[in-house]
Design a protein around this motif. Sequence first.
Motif, short mmCIF file in Angstrom:
data_model
loop_
_atom_site.label_atom_id
_atom_site.label_comp_id
_atom_site.label_asym_id
_atom_site.label_seq_id
_atom_site.Cartn_x
_atom_site.Cartn_y
_atom_site.Cartn_z
N UNK A 161 18.67 23.95 58.57
CA UNK A 161 19.36 23.13 57.57
C UNK A 161 18.92 21.67 57.64
N UNK A 162 18.62 21.18 58.84
CA UNK A 162 18.10 19.82 58.97
C UNK A 162 16.74 19.70 58.32
N UNK A 163 15.89 20.71 58.50
CA UNK A 163 14.58 20.72 57.83
C UNK A 163 14.77 20.77 56.32
N UNK A 164 15.68 21.60 55.86
CA UNK A 164 15.91 21.77 54.43
C UNK A 164 16.38 20.47 53.77
N UNK A 165 17.25 19.74 54.46
CA UNK A 165 17.78 18.51 53.88
C UNK A 165 16.77 17.36 53.91
N UNK A 166 15.71 17.51 54.75
CA UNK A 166 14.72 16.44 54.89
C UNK A 166 13.49 16.66 54.02
N UNK A 167 13.15 17.92 53.77
CA UNK A 167 11.86 18.26 53.16
C UNK A 167 12.01 18.83 51.75
N UNK A 168 10.90 18.78 51.00
CA UNK A 168 10.88 19.41 49.69
C UNK A 168 10.85 20.93 49.81
N UNK A 169 10.21 21.43 50.86
CA UNK A 169 10.03 22.87 51.01
C UNK A 169 10.04 23.25 52.48
N UNK A 170 10.67 24.39 52.79
CA UNK A 170 10.72 24.91 54.16
C UNK A 170 10.35 26.38 54.11
N UNK A 171 9.55 26.80 55.07
CA UNK A 171 9.18 28.20 55.19
C UNK A 171 9.64 28.70 56.55
N UNK A 172 10.49 29.73 56.57
CA UNK A 172 10.96 30.33 57.82
C UNK A 172 10.18 31.61 58.05
N UNK A 173 9.41 31.66 59.13
CA UNK A 173 8.67 32.86 59.51
C UNK A 173 9.43 33.55 60.62
N UNK A 174 9.84 34.81 60.40
CA UNK A 174 10.73 35.48 61.34
C UNK A 174 10.43 36.97 61.41
N UNK A 175 10.83 37.59 62.51
CA UNK A 175 10.70 39.05 62.59
C UNK A 175 11.91 39.77 61.98
N UNK A 176 12.92 39.01 61.61
CA UNK A 176 14.07 39.58 60.91
C UNK A 176 15.22 40.03 61.78
N UNK A 177 15.04 40.08 63.09
CA UNK A 177 16.10 40.61 63.95
C UNK A 177 17.34 39.73 63.99
N UNK A 178 17.19 38.45 63.70
CA UNK A 178 18.32 37.53 63.78
C UNK A 178 19.02 37.29 62.45
N UNK A 179 18.62 38.03 61.41
CA UNK A 179 19.18 37.77 60.08
C UNK A 179 20.38 38.66 59.80
N UNK A 180 21.48 38.37 60.51
CA UNK A 180 22.73 39.08 60.28
C UNK A 180 23.43 38.49 59.05
N UNK A 181 24.57 39.04 58.63
CA UNK A 181 25.24 38.52 57.42
C UNK A 181 25.53 37.02 57.48
N UNK A 182 25.94 36.49 58.63
CA UNK A 182 26.21 35.05 58.73
C UNK A 182 24.93 34.24 58.51
N UNK A 183 23.81 34.74 59.04
CA UNK A 183 22.55 34.03 58.86
C UNK A 183 22.13 34.03 57.39
#
Length: 366
Positions: free
Chosen positions: A107-129
Amino acid sequence: MTTEHLPFAPPRHPVPESFIRPVCTECRKPLPELPAAPETVILIVTNRCNLRCPSCSYWRTPADRMREMTFEEYVPLLEELAHDGTRRIVMTGGEPTQRKDWKDLLLACSSSMQEVLLLTNGTGLDPDAVEALAATENVRIVISWDGWDLESFDKSVGRAGMYDRILGAAERLCSTAELDGRIGINITITPQNMEHLPDIATLMATIGVDFFHFHLVYSDDPSCCFTEEACRMMPGIMKATTDRLRTIGIETLIDHVPFAFIRNERCFIPFAHSTIGPYGDVFGCIPAKGGFMDIADNALGNLRSTPFSSIWNSADYMKFRSDAASGRHRNCIACLACHAARNFSAGPCRDCQDKPHIVPSTPEFY
């Protein structure tokens, strides 16, 4: 805890030398003007990973959580980069969601930059995420996916039971209206999965993925090297894959495969991109960082002792750019295909007439 670095040997190129051709050998345009800050900064926020992909070495590298940059250290860095003109952050690892504060950092990256890319394996993307990601407007999420069925997928990540978990995360993202158009899949092509690429792509397109990124594996494992026969088959397989995706309605296909078959004589990535390791080391590019490991001796400076702008404009960084632009840097031989692709958008070679016809016109991945 002290991290001991393993001896560094650049990963071998996956394509046989006989299939690689030099490009831009006659391009002698002036060097690009150095901006006040890189357009793109790759933040490797951790070397930790919870998967054991055979084609990746991050999990084999000692990782020291206590030495990682803190959220409080990233905040002023992001402010400095935004002030000086950086427009894009790539947040990656390791696996970035292994950090407990990864959502705050994103969120800090998102509020600072025009664009953010999150590269992930997906294991941490639960409903809250997913809810946190949906609250952003400028974050694209890219999940790695290399298998064509349950057995092959679990084998590709080195852990059992991951197929349903990560597929569920991808489906959760794709079904979230606020994230429409922002979900991508990164497919690492290996000798083991190349003939199944149309099936992998179809599976992901069926659940609603918006864009696809294809690139060849980058590893020092002999099993990841392609034979000459595989290289001859590759164009037909890629055409079948992209044709199938287009019939489904997928148009954003970022194909970096052709770039694995060329070698740039000059590199301009250090004029537009920079890489920051999890312990604050600044590197000119990922191959110079050591690929899947951090070689501190290759760092051009450390953020805990020197501001980024001072490192970016330092004599060491200037020499690194000069060596890369003349093809003299010792790490250039091991350059990843996706980095070779970015080279054409980072310097004067973007308009070079000596580019091979096999290189497609595709959007930048990052």
